[in-house]
Design an enzyme around this catalytic site. Structure first.
Site, PDB file in Angstrom:
ATOM      1  N   SER A  39       0.865  -1.188   0.000  1.00 37.25           N
ATOM      2  CA  SER A  39       0.000   0.000   0.000  1.00 37.25           C
ATOM      3  C   SER A  39       0.897   1.233   0.000  1.00 37.25           C
ATOM      4  O   SER A  39       0.825   2.085   0.875  1.00 37.25           O
ATOM      5  CB  SER A  39      -0.929  -0.003   1.214  1.00 37.25           C
ATOM      6  OG  SER A  39      -0.169   0.028   2.406  1.00 37.25           O
ATOM      7  N   GLY A  81       0.949   3.695  -2.051  1.00 38.22           N
ATOM      8  CA  GLY A  81       0.165   4.927  -2.219  1.00 38.22           C
ATOM      9  C   GLY A  81       0.832   5.931  -3.141  1.00 38.22           C
ATOM     10  O   GLY A  81       0.725   7.145  -2.937  1.00 38.22           O
ATOM     11  N   CYS A 132      -4.929   1.871  -9.630  1.00 37.66           N
ATOM     12  CA  CYS A 132      -4.204   1.704  -8.368  1.00 37.66           C
ATOM     13  C   CYS A 132      -5.191   1.543  -7.218  1.00 37.66           C
ATOM     14  O   CYS A 132      -6.004   2.428  -6.962  1.00 37.66           O
ATOM     15  CB  CYS A 132      -3.299   2.898  -8.096  1.00 37.66           C
ATOM     16  SG  CYS A 132      -2.303   2.642  -6.622  1.00 37.66           S
TER      17      CYS A 132
END
Ligand SMILES: Cc1cc2nc3c(=O)[nH]c(=O)nc-3n(C[C@H](O)[C@H](O)[C@H](O)COP(=O)(O)O)c2cc1C
Length: 304
Positions: A71, A73, A131
């Site tokens: 994750s 990001g 994503c």
């Protein structure tokens, strides 16, 4: 005789069908101690956004029995930094550089494409509409054919570079999204991004990842990815870059037989930084051993 490994992704000519998966290969220089990256058909670099991003709270990576959850990001230094600090390096490389982009809005995607359009050293744009680790700018665009087409159209109008749209497996009908973006002007598709997953720490009785959920990649996702490539190949005419759990040449060949024109190596590079080159060498060996003189003969060959 050496087999012909050349493939085309839109107007981008690749000396061979192997590239790296965005986010697993940095910007290139990180891997130069381990392999001659110029031997690859292309390198695909870390996702880039208009503004720099710090990414998600830690922990951001967790191992699972046959893959990893991440994750991150979209942590990245931003597009201006990429243009100033990495583009001069890209320009010198004797291979294609594919820049992966992500935005919060359709306009941001278009602005990124316009900014990168005139930068020498960039061969193609890979547009991340898939994503799962960011609230906006990711999956929201990639899970609906209408908004996926909207982003594609805006990027298409903003650049003359080949536009590769990266699709998510976290949808009901991936072929419908593929068809919508083909119609909107995509030159190629990347199939697939990570699968949404999570892990829980039973001692703390809490999710392991700071962001709770993350994207699953690695061997666990390969059957899902091969299936997605198969379905997309049946629906569209534009080339597909297959990815998801490719650990060796045999895996890559499965994707090519399912319909991928090129392949990307991702999580495998974390285990073996030379994985992409080994995949390339293995594909070449397979062609020689099976008397195939052009890789294109294998693309989609499993469809009969
Ligand atoms: C740590 C990590 C970071 C990633 N970052 C990006 C990214 O910035 N943009 C993107 O489109 N995909 C990103 N991905 C997805 C990969 O490019 C690839 O689609 C996915 O991992 C499946 O391939 P693999 O199983 O070979 O890793 C990332 C994957 C990992 C593991």
């Amino acid at each position: 005789m050496k087999p012909n490994l050349q493939v085309e992704i839109g107007t981008m000519l690749m000396a061979n069908p192997v590239t790296t998966a965005s986010g697993t290969f940095g910007f290139g220089p990180e891997y130069t101690p381990y392999l001659d990256i110029e031997r690859l058909g292309a390198i695909t670099v870390k996702g880039t956004t208009l503004e720099p991003r710090e990414g998600n709270p830690t922990p951001r990576l967790v191992e699972t029995p046959s893959g990893i959850l991440n994750s991150i990001g979209l942590q990245n230094p931003g597009v201006d930094y990429l243009i100033e600090h990495y583009a001069p390096y890209f320009r010198q490389l004797k291979t294609n550089v594919i820049v992966n982009i992500a935005g919060n809005t359709v306009e941001e995607y278009a602005n990124l494409a316009a900014k990168l359009n005139s930068v020498p050293g960039i061969a193609a744009l890979e547009v991340n509409i898939s994503c799962p680790n960011v609230k906006k700018g990711g999956l929201a665009f990639g899970s609906d054919p209408v908004s996926a087409a909207e982003v594609t159209k805006a990027v298409r109008q903003a650049t003359t570079l080949p536009v590769i749209i990266k699709l998510s497996p976290n949808v009901t009908d991936i072929a419908a999204i593929a068809s919508a973006v083909e119609e909107a002007g995509a030159d190629a598709l990347s199939v697939i991004n990570t699968l949404l997953g999570m892990a829980i720490d039973i001692r703390k009785r809490k999710p392991v990842l700071g962001n709770i959920m993350g994207g699953l990649s690695g061997p666990a996702v390969k059957p899902v990815a091969v299936r997605a490539v198969w379905q997309v190949y049946q629906r569209v005419k534009i080339p597909i870059i297959g990815m998801g759990g490719i650990m060796n040449a045999a895996d890559a060949l499965e994707f090519i037989l399912a319909g991928a024109t090129a392949v990307a190596v991702g999580t495998a590079s974390f285990i073996n930084p030379r994985a992409a080159i080994e995949v390339l060498e293995g594909i070449e060996r397979y062609l020689v051993e099976n008397n195939i003189d052009d890789i294109k003969e294998l693309v989609g060959a499993a469809h009969g």
